[in-house]
Design a protein around this motif. Structure first.
Motif, PDB file in Angstrom:
ATOM      1  N   ASN A   1       0.561  -1.178   0.208  1.00  0.00           N
ATOM      2  CA  ASN A   1       0.145   0.010   0.302  1.00  0.00           C
ATOM      3  C   ASN A   1       0.706   1.296  -0.218  1.00  0.00           C
ATOM      4  O   ASN A   1       0.557   1.788  -0.694  1.00  0.00           O
ATOM      5  CB  ASN A   1      -0.455  -0.118   1.353  1.00  0.00           C
ATOM      6  CG  ASN A   1      -2.181   1.126   1.425  1.00  0.00           C
ATOM      7  OD1 ASN A   1      -2.819   1.203   0.013  1.00  0.00           O
ATOM      8  ND2 ASN A   1      -2.247   1.402   2.245  1.00  0.00           N
TER       9      ASN A   1
ATOM     10  N   ASN B   1       0.833   4.071  -3.536  1.00  0.00           N
ATOM     11  CA  ASN B   1       0.709   5.472  -2.962  1.00  0.00           C
ATOM     12  C   ASN B   1       1.397   6.108  -3.262  1.00  0.00           C
ATOM     13  O   ASN B   1       1.866   7.123  -3.546  1.00  0.00           O
ATOM     14  CB  ASN B   1       0.932   5.816  -1.182  1.00  0.00           C
ATOM     15  CG  ASN B   1      -0.529   5.171  -1.443  1.00  0.00           C
ATOM     16  OD1 ASN B   1      -1.410   5.162  -2.070  1.00  0.00           O
ATOM     17  ND2 ASN B   1      -1.378   4.609   0.216  1.00  0.00           N
TER      18      ASN B   1
ATOM     19  N   ASN C   1       2.300   6.293  -7.268  1.00  0.00           N
ATOM     20  CA  ASN C   1       1.075   7.213  -7.498  1.00  0.00           C
ATOM     21  C   ASN C   1       1.410   8.260  -7.318  1.00  0.00           C
ATOM     22  O   ASN C   1       1.148   9.567  -8.669  1.00  0.00           O
ATOM     23  CB  ASN C   1       0.233   6.898  -7.184  1.00  0.00           C
ATOM     24  CG  ASN C   1      -1.039   5.629  -7.500  1.00  0.00           C
ATOM     25  OD1 ASN C   1      -1.274   4.916  -8.498  1.00  0.00           O
ATOM     26  ND2 ASN C   1      -2.528   5.545  -6.804  1.00  0.00           N
ATOM     27  N   ASP C   2       1.985   9.092  -6.823  1.00  0.00           N
ATOM     28  CA  ASP C   2       2.484  10.315  -5.726  1.00  0.00           C
ATOM     29  C   ASP C   2       3.719  10.341  -8.105  1.00  0.00           C
ATOM     30  O   ASP C   2       3.575  12.088  -8.178  1.00  0.00           O
ATOM     31  CB  ASP C   2       2.956  10.580  -4.890  1.00  0.00           C
ATOM     32  CG  ASP C   2       1.991  10.325  -3.727  1.00  0.00           C
ATOM     33  OD1 ASP C   2       0.580  10.408  -3.939  1.00  0.00           O
ATOM     34  OD2 ASP C   2       3.162   9.942  -2.844  1.00  0.00           O
TER      35      ASP C   2
END
Length: 201
Positions: free
Chosen positions: A146, A150, A153-154
């Motif tokens: 997770n 994340n 994605n950033d």
């Protein structure tokens, strides 16, 4: 007249230099951001591989329990094989490729979660030290997945915003490697709590 001509020529050279400098700067920034995404993609692959490496140990621990549902184990083995066979080229991290990878990983995750739910019906197996440690490692790995997703994605968000701004988008569109990157998306229905029902077990 000569002086005026030299001023015009100098102005043209300065203008060309500024354009070339600007294009070079944008290109170098795109390269840097693209490399950051590839590095982060490597981290994502590492944590998914860590989970895949834990699964054979989990299966072997569960196999030791008499009368355990062999069909579930076979499904996990098959799902793991599919998930580990998908290889994504880091130079082609578009939305379709990310979704293909994510679908295979979610399928594997569903079978692992089903296994962990079924184990609830086997208190002797659940209480073994081996299983307890493996379950903790899996939970820790899910948390790492997770976190790394994340972060990925950033990086993608930062890259996509940068490359889609004018005039950067013009330069980015000249190079295939600077196409928009895909995101990991939440699974549909993931905001709802899963229903656990052992009535048919």
């Amino acid at each position: 007249m000569k002086k005026k001509f030299l001023i015009i020529i100098s102005s043209i050279f300065i203008f060309i230099f500024l354009i070339v400098f600007s294009i070079t700067n944008i290109y170098n920034n795109l390269v840097q951001l693209n490399e950051n995404i590839k590095t982060q993609w490597g981290q994502v692959e590492n944590v998914y591989q860590r989970r895949a490496d834990l699964i054979p140990n989990l299966i072997n621990t569960v196999k030791g329990s008499a009368n355990f549902e062999k069909n579930t184990l076979n499904q996990i083995i098959e799902a793991r094989s599919k998930a580990t066979s998908i290889s994504i080229n880091p130079n082609n991290l578009n939305q379709n490729q990310i979704e293909k990878f994510q679908k295979a990983q979610e399928n594997l995750n569903n079978f692992v979660n089903r296994l962990l739910l079924i184990v609830e019906n086997y208190p002797n197996l659940k209480s073994t030290q081996n299983f307890y440690e493996l379950q903790n490692q899996l939970e820790g790995t899910e948390n790492r997945i997770n976190v790394e997703r994340n972060r990925f994605n950033d990086q993608v968000n930062y890259f996509n915003i940068y490359r889609n701004k004018f005039p950067k988008i013009i330069i980015a569109n000249f190079f295939y490697k600077f196409q928009e990157k895909g995101y990991f998306k939440s699974k549909i229905g993931s905001e709802k709590s899963p229903t656990v029902d052992f009535s048919n077990s």
